[in-house]
Design an enzyme around this catalytic site. Structure first.
Site, PDB file in Angstrom:
ATOM      1  N   THR A  83       0.354  -0.943  -0.373  1.00  9.25           N
ATOM      2  CA  THR A  83       0.567  -0.066   0.214  1.00  9.25           C
ATOM      3  C   THR A  83       1.025   1.151  -0.246  1.00  9.25           C
ATOM      4  O   THR A  83       1.671   1.858  -1.093  1.00  9.25           O
ATOM      5  CB  THR A  83      -1.412   0.048   0.857  1.00  9.25           C
ATOM      6  OG1 THR A  83      -0.147  -0.138   2.469  1.00  9.25           O
ATOM      7  CG2 THR A  83      -1.622  -1.041   1.088  1.00  9.25           C
ATOM      8  N   LYS A 129       4.040  -7.101   4.169  1.00  5.52           N
ATOM      9  CA  LYS A 129       3.684  -5.649   3.592  1.00  5.52           C
ATOM     10  C   LYS A 129       2.820  -4.970   5.153  1.00  5.52           C
ATOM     11  O   LYS A 129       2.171  -5.233   6.005  1.00  5.52           O
ATOM     12  CB  LYS A 129       2.144  -5.869   2.719  1.00  5.52           C
ATOM     13  CG  LYS A 129       1.969  -5.937   3.291  1.00  5.52           C
ATOM     14  CD  LYS A 129       0.325  -4.975   4.186  1.00  5.52           C
ATOM     15  CE  LYS A 129       0.503  -3.607   3.316  1.00  5.52           C
ATOM     16  NZ  LYS A 129      -0.327  -2.734   4.237  1.00  5.52           N
ATOM     17  N   THR A 188       0.759  -3.958  12.387  1.00  2.82           N
ATOM     18  CA  THR A 188      -0.096  -4.061  11.604  1.00  2.82           C
ATOM     19  C   THR A 188       0.522  -4.376  10.422  1.00  2.82           C
ATOM     20  O   THR A 188       1.157  -3.585   9.756  1.00  2.82           O
ATOM     21  CB  THR A 188      -0.722  -2.236  11.670  1.00  2.82           C
ATOM     22  OG1 THR A 188      -1.395  -1.898  12.442  1.00  2.82           O
ATOM     23  CG2 THR A 188      -1.739  -2.117   9.740  1.00  2.82           C
ATOM     24  N   GLU A 229       5.490   4.167   7.068  1.00  4.71           N
ATOM     25  CA  GLU A 229       5.492   5.017   6.429  1.00  4.71           C
ATOM     26  C   GLU A 229       6.421   7.147   6.919  1.00  4.71           C
ATOM     27  O   GLU A 229       6.275   7.700   8.615  1.00  4.71           O
ATOM     28  CB  GLU A 229       4.453   6.432   7.162  1.00  4.71           C
ATOM     29  CG  GLU A 229       3.832   5.108   6.022  1.00  4.71           C
ATOM     30  CD  GLU A 229       1.926   5.262   6.352  1.00  4.71           C
ATOM     31  OE1 GLU A 229       1.321   4.250   6.103  1.00  4.71           O
ATOM     32  OE2 GLU A 229       1.512   5.822   7.508  1.00  4.71           O
ATOM     33  N   ASN A 239      -0.453  10.639   5.767  1.00  2.69           N
ATOM     34  CA  ASN A 239      -1.742  10.547   6.500  1.00  2.69           C
ATOM     35  C   ASN A 239      -2.817  10.937   6.262  1.00  2.69           C
ATOM     36  O   ASN A 239      -4.063  11.044   6.426  1.00  2.69           O
ATOM     37  CB  ASN A 239      -1.812   9.317   8.186  1.00  2.69           C
ATOM     38  CG  ASN A 239      -0.465   8.093   7.762  1.00  2.69           C
ATOM     39  OD1 ASN A 239      -1.655   7.293   8.057  1.00  2.69           O
ATOM     40  ND2 ASN A 239       0.654   8.358   7.815  1.00  2.69           N
TER      41      ASN A 239
END
EC number: 2.3.1.35
Length: 408
Positions: free
Chosen positions: A158, A184, A195, A281, A403
């Site tokens: 993602t 992932k 997660t 991220e 985000n």
């Protein structure tokens, strides 16, 4: 972890263990042309096990996979990215079951031997017209070499910047056994099953109960010891399948080579977990926190996860600020017993605190160290023999940017 017990396979993938094929394609779930649908298949019904998110809200694919795994067997897992199929009600469940049925039909296998996994935006229904077309095309994409593995890895990403893979070989009774994994994960990462989606394959012959317990144990010290942002997803799942094609004597905990297999299996989990933390991220640094001398292992884990998950510690690392005050504050709020007058803290080899008292250190040396790719924080207590390691990343401007616009 005794790395001398196994060998890392450079360029290995989830299709390196005997008996596995994989493939992926773009079916239209993502706005870009990146792959968003994939499958991994075993030539035979495989001994299998899984662990799942601790989030109370669990996505529809988890319910379907739990049902398929009730007998400890899987032969295939179909996975999509771009849509989590979470909080989608009865329609979401129906879509997950349809994904399972369609995959079984097109592969010619038992529907109850198919797992389903999804990742992406929460609360949106799947574009099932795209999924149906994609699943029908997946069998043509299956490959037992690097091509199939690459297409699979790209399809599960993602916000990830890089794929996560690991493969090792280990001797079991003189027979070469292979263990591999792909995962992932980049954001919404927090302990209690980080997660992520993870997929592990092995050609070992192993009892299902022992495979399941090993998966749980390895997860506790690897995937459950990473954090990016303190959020636990609705879709976390780690699945492992064993084909038995290596031809080894059936593995169980009494086997003389069990420790070697367990070390190799845990190494794959740890490598994937650290790769997820490093690819957090917007991350610029991998943070590793080692805690030693805690009252017990539980306390050590709690402290390590609290430090690595602290937004203030993460921000300090991003700013290359040797602010040990944020570290000791995190140690003190971990909710476990600590002797506040005898804590040592180091940044790499630079000692900044001894017996809870500051130590003079070279600020320029600390700045240079904190600007490196990996930052090691060591916390030594004097309360017992508990130890643990946790991994995370720094908190950057890019994390907020990514985000803030995740759905757009």
């Amino acid at each position: 972890m005794s790395e001398h017990l196994f060998t890392v396979v450079e360029g290995g993938s989830i299709t390196t263990p005997k008996g596995f094929k994989s493939g992926g394609l773009h079916c239209g779930l993502k706005k870009t042309e990146r792959n968003d649908l994939a499958v991994i298949v075993c030539d035979v019904p495989a001994t299998a096990a899984a662990v799942y998110t601790m989030n109370v809200f669990q996505a529809a694919p988890l319910k379907v996979t739990r049902e398929s795994l009730a007998n400890g067997i899987l032969q295939a897992v179909v996975v999509n990215s771009g849509n989590a199929n979470a909080c989608t009600g009865e329609q979401g469940e129906s879509d997950a079951y349809e994904m399972r049925a369609a995959t079984a039909r097109h592969l010619g296998i038992d529907e109850n031997n198919v797992g389903v996994a999804s990742t992406g935006v929460i609360g949106e229904l799947l574009k099932m017209n795209c999924v149906r077309t994609g699943i029908a095309e997946l069998p043509e994409k299956l490959n037992d070499g690097a091509v199939g593995a690459e297409e699979f890895c790209q399809a599960i990403l993602t916000t990830d910047l890089v794929k996560k893979e690991c493969c090792v070989k280990v001797l079991i009774g003189g027979v070469e056994v292979t263990i591999a994994g792909a995962a992932k994960g980049s954001g919404m990462i927090h302990p209690n099953m980080a997660t992520m989606l993870g997929f592990m394959t092995t050609d070992a012959d192993i009892h299902q109960e022992d495979l399941h317990s090993l998966l749980r144990e390895a997860t506790d010290v690897t995937f459950n010891m990473i954090t990016v942002d303190g959020d636990t997803s609705t879709n976390d799942m780690l699945i492992t399948m064993a084909s038995g094609f290596a031809g080894n004597d059936t593995l169980n905990r009494l086997h003389p080579d069990w420790d070697a297999f367990a070390a190799a299996f845990t190494y794959v989990c740890q490598t994937l977990a650290k790769s997820i933390a490093r690819d957090g991220e917007g991350a610029a640094h991998l943070i590793e926190v080692i805690v030693q001398g805690a009252v017990n292992e539980h306390a050590a884990r709690a402290i390590a996860k609290t430090v690595v998950g602290s937004s203030l510690v993460k921000s300090a690392v991003f700013g290359a600020d040797a602010n040990w005050g944020r570290i000791i504050a995190a140690v003190g709020r971990a909710g476990v017993p600590v002797s506040p007058e005898r804590v040592d803290i180091s940044l790499g080899s630079i000692k900044v605190l001894t017996q809870s008292m500051p130590v003079a250190f070279d600020e320029e040396e600390a700045l240079a160290y904190l600007q490196g790719d990996t930052v090691l924080i060591t916390v030594i207590l004097q309360d017992g023999d508990g130890s643990a390691t946790a991994w995370g990343c720094d908190l950057t401007y890019d994390y907020v940017r990514i985000n803030a616009a995740y759905r757009t």
